[in-house]
Design an enzyme around this catalytic site. Structure first.
Site, PDB file in Angstrom:
ATOM      1  N   CYS A 175      -4.615  16.444   8.391  1.00  0.00           N
ATOM      2  CA  CYS A 175      -4.246  15.192   7.741  1.00  0.00           C
ATOM      3  C   CYS A 175      -3.571  14.227   8.717  1.00  0.00           C
ATOM      4  CB  CYS A 175      -3.385  15.459   6.505  1.00  0.00           C
ATOM      5  SG  CYS A 175      -3.325  14.052   5.353  1.00  0.00           S
ATOM      6  N   HIS A 200      -6.312  19.123   3.361  1.00  0.00           N
ATOM      7  CA  HIS A 200      -5.241  20.110   3.514  1.00  0.00           C
ATOM      8  C   HIS A 200      -5.786  21.513   3.255  1.00  0.00           C
ATOM      9  CE1 HIS A 200      -1.585  17.581   3.948  1.00  0.00           C
ATOM     10  NE2 HIS A 200      -2.368  16.666   3.383  1.00  0.00           N
ATOM     11  N   GLU A 206      -4.518  24.301   3.851  1.00  0.00           N
ATOM     12  CA  GLU A 206      -3.503  25.256   3.410  1.00  0.00           C
ATOM     13  C   GLU A 206      -3.387  25.320   1.897  1.00  0.00           C
ATOM     14  OE1 GLU A 206      -1.104  21.389   4.009  1.00  0.00           O
ATOM     15  OE2 GLU A 206      -2.898  22.363   4.824  1.00  0.00           O
TER      16      GLU A 206
END
Length: 242
Positions: A114, A207, A209
């Site tokens: 990002c 993202h 994660e």
């Protein structure tokens, strides 16, 4: 031993349980790196007059993860602020930009996420779109599909089939920086991933994660980082004199 992954810390004005400001990292980032076989270690930026030491500090790690965060100040890429741009800390900007430069110069395996991708584009001479207008693809706090460029290094990691990603950004890449190649886009044309043509850096706008624990593609991004870091660690150990 797990490869050591430097997760670049975020500056926080306050954190529960602490009296003063802090250097923090998202737990999801740590979980994703650890789950992929790496040892996540939060890198404290320190005072700006110590940034000259950063390349030497990073050289002691096997890999680097540049995470998401707030908006980069537009002066960093030669623009005046848009009304919707919200820069945070000059110190954070200086740290992240210095990390990106060092990663490229030293050839350290890296994954940029990002804001991290936007920082990478900036140090390579690119610009940012400071605010995305509403359109057919929601980018802020939404899931949407990305399409990967066949034959790219990214495709060798996540495959070349379209897949859904977790998106949380209101800015995007504008002019592409030198040495970068676009390797994934959203349906509206927004650049979703780039890879450096010479340095060992892969960057994504989404993202990974957020969904790593049940998205094979996102988990693969972290495994790829730790695999590259492990290879660097092994090569470095061989180069050291007995």
């Amino acid at each position: 031993m797990r490869p050591r992954i430097a997760v670049i810390g975020r500056r926080a004005v306050s954190v529960s349980g602490l009296r003063f400001s802090a250097t923090v990292a998202a737990e999801a980032i740590g979980d994703a790196v650890f789950g992929a076989g790496g040892e996540p270690l939060v890198l404290h930026g320190g005072q700006r007059d110590r940034l000259a030491e950063l390349p030497a500090r990073l050289a002691g790690f096997d890999g680097v993860l540049l995470p998401g965060g707030s908006d980069l100040h537009p002066s960093r890429y030669g623009q005046a602020p848009h009304p919707r741009t919200e820069p945070d800390h000059d110190e954070q900007d200086e740290l992240d930009l210095a990390v990106a430069r060092a990663v490229i110069a030293l050839g350290i395996p890296a994954l940029a996420v990002c804001r991290g991708m936007q920082v990478l584009n900036t140090v390579c001479g690119g610009t940012l779109v400071q605010h995305l207008a509403d359109g057919p693809v929601p980018h802020l706090d939404a899931l949407h599909e990305v399409t990967v460029e066949p034959g790219s290094r990214l495709a060798s990691v996540v495959g070349d089939s379209a897949f859904k990603v977790s998106s949380y950004h209101h800015q995007a890449l504008g002019r592409l920086g030198d040495g970068l190649r676009v390797v994934a886009r959203a349906a509206d044309g927004c650049v979703e991933a780039v890879e450096h043509t010479e340095a060992d850096v892969l960057a994504v706008q989404w993202h990974p994660e957020d969904l790593f624990d049940h998205s094979g593609q996102d988990a693969a991004l972290f495994r790829d980082l730790t695999d590259r870091a492990a290879a660097r660690r092994a090569a470095t150990r061989k180069e050291r004199p007995a």
